[in-house]
Scaffold this active site. Structure first.
Site: not given
Length: 368
Positions: A162, A242, A355
């Site tokens: 990003s 984060e 997951e």
């Protein structure tokens, strides 16, 4: 089996005044609210205005250009910016995780070079973690670092990076030496941008927007960040910042707010109830960070629950608003719904897939 234990986060005295100052600033600012503004809403001028107000690098020491304020005070500023859908994407990574990480792991020269500029909104960072064909298996690092005269050279590829196209520097996880396990022999490096040996290619989103990138290193010059071979510990510490912040459940809040004004009812009320519970959990993690702890397990839980909530917001909005998502529509609800829809596939992927996060939680609870 031990369940995580965190004291409820309590905002310190004076934060309501701070909240009011941020709201006054936002009312006077010129921007269109949008969903996922911390990822897709990059406005360097807006970032510099926040820096001038002292709302970037808030937790950094004053000697490094920060304000010496607590993570809980920063939490107040962040949730107001996200709730308003403000364009905070340019500085987001630098302020959220690289500032604290440089403070913890950087050399004195690196701290002096980067931290004051981050606090002024004049230095943006990207992070090079994910790699092609690796999915969320962060330890499958194939980017390599080799010693060279005066530093290191990097070779390899990072994806889903990003903001690399507007960043001034990038922190890269690379394999510096062979290790007995996949988590050993990893180090972090700083690469200043633009730089010889670095190619940045856009990865366009569903609507054609550009915030992700592929970054290719071909003998790119780099400097060691932190201790050689300590990259895995440094990265996992950064992930607590984060994964636990209010962006993990406020990315679609601009849509929730609009929905509550246009179509109030039981469905909106249920969303707000869940939102409040998620906020309390995130606030508890912020409190743990303020105490100097690294709540990795709790942060993973907040991220998992928060990103599932954000996808549910979209489904409820589809039913309640009665509009088709259209990014070019004159109707704000249709535009905002479109913004959320095109970003939704990434909600449960970025910052670690749900997951993978559930595996982290299971191991932390001793059931895996």
């Amino acid at each position: 089996m031990a369940l995580p234990e965190l004291e409820p986060g309590v905002l310190p005295p004076g934060t309501e005044r701070l909240r009011g100052e941020v709201r006054d600033f936002l009312r006077a600012a010129d921007f269109e609210p949008r969903c996922d503004s911390w990822l897709t809403g990059a406005d360097p001028e807006f970032s510099r205005a926040l820096g001038a107000r002292g709302w970037l690098g808030m937790t950094l020491p004053v000697e490094y250009g920060g304000r010496g304020r607590s993570p809980l005070e920063r939490f107040v500023v962040i949730e107001e910016l996200l709730a308003a859908g403000a364009p905070v994407g340019a500085h987001w990574i630098a302020d959220r995780q690289m500032g604290p990480s440089i403070l913890a792991n950087g050399t004195e020269e690196q701290k002096r070079r980067f931290l004051p500029a981050i606090a002024r909104g004049e230095c943006f960072f990207a992070i090079g973690m994910s790699e092609p064909d690796a999915g969320s298996d962060l330890a499958s690092v194939r980017t390599r670092a080799e010693r060279a005269d005066g530093g290191w050279r990097l070779s390899g590829t990072k994806v889903w990076t990003s903001g690399a196209h507007i960043a001034h520097a990038m922190v890269v996880l690379a394999r510096s030496t062979p290790g007995a396990t996949r988590h050993e022999g990893l180090s972090q490096f700083i690469v200043e941008l633009p730089s010889d040996g670095v190619t940045i290619r856009p990865i366009r989103g569903l609507s054609g927007e550009h915030h992700f990138n592929e970054v290719v290193f071909d003998g790119a010059p780099a400097e060691l960040f932190g201790r050689e071979g300590d990259g895995w510990r440094q990265v996992t510490a950064e992930l607590a910042y984060e994964r636990s912040g209010p962006e993990r459940f406020l990315s679609t809040f601009a849509l929730v707010r609009l929905m509550c004004s246009l179509s109030p009812g039981a469905a909106s009320g249920r969303l707000l109830g869940r939102l409040w519970a998620l906020r309390q959990a995130s606030l508890a993690v912020a409190g743990a960070l303020a105490d100097g702890r690294t709540p990795d397990l709790e942060a993973a839980m907040v991220k998992d629950l928060g990103t599932r909530f954000e996808r549910e917001v979209i489904e409820v909005a589809r039913e309640q608003l009665g509009v088709e998502p259209d990014p070019a529509s004159p109707d704000q609800a249709a535009r905002m719904l479109a913004q959320a829809v095109v970003q939704a596939p990434g909600f449960t992927l970025r910052g670690g897939t749900n997951e993978i996060l559930r595996g982290i939680v299971a191991r932390g609870l001793g059931v895996r």
